[in-house]
Write a protein that holds these residues in place. Structure first.
Motif, PDB file in Angstrom:
ATOM      1  N   LEU A 123       7.496  20.598  31.925  1.00  0.00           N
ATOM      2  CA  LEU A 123       8.256  19.243  31.591  1.00  0.00           C
ATOM      3  C   LEU A 123       9.349  19.882  30.624  1.00  0.00           C
ATOM      4  CD1 LEU A 123       8.429  16.193  30.487  1.00  0.00           C
ATOM      5  CD2 LEU A 123       6.264  16.208  29.287  1.00  0.00           C
ATOM      6  N   VAL A 124      10.151  19.419  30.301  1.00  0.00           N
ATOM      7  CA  VAL A 124      11.385  19.950  29.589  1.00  0.00           C
ATOM      8  C   VAL A 124      11.355  18.341  27.930  1.00  0.00           C
ATOM      9  CG1 VAL A 124      13.706  20.481  28.651  1.00  0.00           C
ATOM     10  CG2 VAL A 124      12.659  20.864  31.186  1.00  0.00           C
ATOM     11  N   LEU A 125      10.512  18.223  27.266  1.00  0.00           N
ATOM     12  CA  LEU A 125      10.180  17.441  26.890  1.00  0.00           C
ATOM     13  C   LEU A 125      11.313  17.947  24.930  1.00  0.00           C
ATOM     14  CD1 LEU A 125       8.811  14.550  26.356  1.00  0.00           C
ATOM     15  CD2 LEU A 125       6.460  15.150  25.206  1.00  0.00           C
ATOM     16  N   PHE A 126      11.932  16.474  25.102  1.00  0.00           N
ATOM     17  CA  PHE A 126      12.557  17.044  23.504  1.00  0.00           C
ATOM     18  C   PHE A 126      12.559  15.060  23.348  1.00  0.00           C
ATOM     19  CE2 PHE A 126      16.035  18.593  26.648  1.00  0.00           C
ATOM     20  CZ  PHE A 126      16.049  19.379  25.811  1.00  0.00           C
TER      21      PHE A 126
ATOM     22  N   ALA B  81       6.523  29.171  26.969  1.00  0.00           N
ATOM     23  CA  ALA B  81       6.716  28.738  28.472  1.00  0.00           C
ATOM     24  C   ALA B  81       6.752  26.566  27.820  1.00  0.00           C
ATOM     25  CB  ALA B  81       6.080  28.682  29.516  1.00  0.00           C
ATOM     26  N   PHE B  82       7.528  25.805  28.841  1.00  0.00           N
ATOM     27  CA  PHE B  82       7.369  24.678  28.873  1.00  0.00           C
ATOM     28  C   PHE B  82       5.856  24.624  29.448  1.00  0.00           C
ATOM     29  CE2 PHE B  82      11.388  25.228  29.854  1.00  0.00           C
ATOM     30  CZ  PHE B  82      12.400  24.317  28.965  1.00  0.00           C
ATOM     31  N   PRO B  83       5.893  23.293  28.977  1.00  0.00           N
ATOM     32  CA  PRO B  83       3.654  22.655  29.783  1.00  0.00           C
ATOM     33  C   PRO B  83       4.502  22.681  31.307  1.00  0.00           C
ATOM     34  CG  PRO B  83       4.640  21.261  27.656  1.00  0.00           C
ATOM     35  CD  PRO B  83       5.253  22.427  27.815  1.00  0.00           C
ATOM     36  N   GLY B  84       3.218  22.157  32.409  1.00  0.00           N
ATOM     37  CA  GLY B  84       3.138  22.988  33.327  1.00  0.00           C
ATOM     38  C   GLY B  84       2.377  23.193  34.005  1.00  0.00           C
ATOM     39  N   GLY B  85       2.538  22.902  35.919  1.00  0.00           N
ATOM     40  CA  GLY B  85       1.688  23.758  36.332  1.00  0.00           C
ATOM     41  C   GLY B  85       2.124  23.217  37.969  1.00  0.00           C
ATOM     42  N   ARG B  86       1.047  23.316  38.456  1.00  0.00           N
ATOM     43  CA  ARG B  86       1.309  23.614  40.089  1.00  0.00           C
ATOM     44  C   ARG B  86       0.949  21.915  40.238  1.00  0.00           C
ATOM     45  NH1 ARG B  86      -2.622  27.495  43.390  1.00  0.00           N
ATOM     46  NH2 ARG B  86      -1.801  29.454  41.936  1.00  0.00           N
ATOM     47  N   VAL B  87       2.296  21.101  41.154  1.00  0.00           N
ATOM     48  CA  VAL B  87       1.355  19.857  41.864  1.00  0.00           C
ATOM     49  C   VAL B  87       0.076  20.099  42.973  1.00  0.00           C
ATOM     50  CG1 VAL B  87       2.736  18.219  43.353  1.00  0.00           C
ATOM     51  CG2 VAL B  87       4.164  19.809  41.785  1.00  0.00           C
ATOM     52  N   ASP B  88      -0.449  19.264  41.675  1.00  0.00           N
ATOM     53  CA  ASP B  88      -1.972  18.781  42.883  1.00  0.00           C
ATOM     54  C   ASP B  88      -1.626  17.608  43.677  1.00  0.00           C
ATOM     55  OD1 ASP B  88      -2.930  21.080  41.137  1.00  0.00           O
ATOM     56  OD2 ASP B  88      -4.255  19.552  40.152  1.00  0.00           O
ATOM     57  N   PRO B  89      -3.150  17.807  45.279  1.00  0.00           N
ATOM     58  CA  PRO B  89      -2.995  16.403  45.554  1.00  0.00           C
ATOM     59  C   PRO B  89      -2.546  15.542  45.280  1.00  0.00           C
ATOM     60  CG  PRO B  89      -4.837  18.803  46.538  1.00  0.00           C
ATOM     61  CD  PRO B  89      -3.717  19.173  45.849  1.00  0.00           C
TER      62      PRO B  89
ATOM     63  N   ALA C 240       3.883  16.644  36.575  1.00  0.00           N
ATOM     64  CA  ALA C 240       4.127  17.843  34.798  1.00  0.00           C
ATOM     65  C   ALA C 240       3.518  17.143  33.690  1.00  0.00           C
ATOM     66  CB  ALA C 240       5.815  17.467  34.661  1.00  0.00           C
ATOM     67  N   LEU C 241       3.584  15.427  33.766  1.00  0.00           N
ATOM     68  CA  LEU C 241       3.108  15.306  32.617  1.00  0.00           C
ATOM     69  C   LEU C 241       1.111  14.884  32.651  1.00  0.00           C
ATOM     70  CD1 LEU C 241       4.236  11.052  32.701  1.00  0.00           C
ATOM     71  CD2 LEU C 241       4.827  12.868  31.669  1.00  0.00           C
ATOM     72  N   ARG C 242       0.991  15.249  33.740  1.00  0.00           N
ATOM     73  CA  ARG C 242      -0.777  15.676  33.816  1.00  0.00           C
ATOM     74  C   ARG C 242      -1.226  17.417  33.015  1.00  0.00           C
ATOM     75  NH1 ARG C 242      -3.118  18.291  36.974  1.00  0.00           N
ATOM     76  NH2 ARG C 242      -1.300  18.870  37.875  1.00  0.00           N
ATOM     77  N   GLU C 243       0.391  18.163  33.740  1.00  0.00           N
ATOM     78  CA  GLU C 243      -0.366  19.389  33.228  1.00  0.00           C
ATOM     79  C   GLU C 243       0.254  19.268  31.257  1.00  0.00           C
ATOM     80  OE1 GLU C 243      -1.116  22.269  33.992  1.00  0.00           O
ATOM     81  OE2 GLU C 243      -1.356  21.988  36.323  1.00  0.00           O
TER      82      GLU C 243
END
Length: 214
Positions: free
Chosen positions: A24-27, A67-75, A84-87
């Motif tokens: 998530l690239v959040l401005f 880093a930006f907040p983020g991670g793997r896309v879960d099932p 991105a929002l969940r992470e």
């Protein structure tokens, strides 16, 4: 001095079988002190910021890096935006309902960690408090003024040499109450490309090398 938009080109190799991920690239509008640097473009005010975090030094993948907040896309994630929002919520405690998603960029491959990362661009319409949620994952969560990132005095190039090969990429020094943060690698490459695409990049000295402190 290099011309604006002439940032170092980093060729990213294809990564067969890469796992999907999102950041998530959040401005937003800065909740602290504005930048001392006045950007050349009127689109960037002194209080425009972007959300970043420092990864825990104990992590196996990219330890200690900004880093930006983020991670793997879960099932259970509907798409990279949901991931991105969940992470971001899990890592920083932000309220995702206050984030307006503006769109996504083309996925970028990360050979080292074997991920295909989708950048999700957002605007913090209703900012909420952020913090380190899990010390095993993050060492710091902070909002960096975009004008500081654009300041030519804060820009340079990092050089990483491994196995007889050399990797050069853009870097940013971000002033912080706890000292300067060095933004390099994937995060710096993404910011550099985004700023260039938006026409925000200011001329900076591409011959200036910034050491990577391990």
């Amino acid at each position: 001095m290099a011309a604006a938009g002439a940032a170092p080109v980093v060729q990213l190799p294809e990564v067969p079988g890469a796992r999907e991920a999102a950041v998530l690239v959040l401005f937003g509008v800065l909740d602290g002190l504005p930048s001392d640097h006045e950007a050349r473009t009127a689109a960037v005010s002194r209080d425009l910021d972007v959300l970043l975090l420092a990864r825990a030094a104990t992590l196996r993948s990219h330890p200690g890096q900004i880093a930006f907040p983020g991670g793997r896309v879960d099932p259970g994630d509907h798409d990279p935006v949901a991931a991105a929002l969940r992470e971001a919520e899990e890592e920083t405690g932000l309220d995702p309902t206050g984030v307006e998603v503006l769109g996504t960029l083309a996925p970028l491959p990360l050979e080292y960690s074997r991920h295909l990362v989708t950048p999700v661009i957002g605007w913090w319409r209703q900012p909420s408090a952020v913090r380190v949620v899990d010390v095993a994952e993050s060492a710091a969560v902070f909002r960096a003024p975009v004008a500081d990132l654009l300041d030519p005095a804060q820009r340079g190039v990092t050089v990483l040499r491994r196995g007889g090969q050399e990797w050069r990429g853009p870097a940013f020094l971000v002033p912080h109450s706890t000292g300067e943060h060095l933004v390099w690698g994937f995060t710096a490459m993404l910011l550099d490309g985004l700023f260039t695409r938006l026409g925000w990049t200011e001329p900076w000295d591409e011959s200036r090398e910034i050491p990577i402190v391990a």
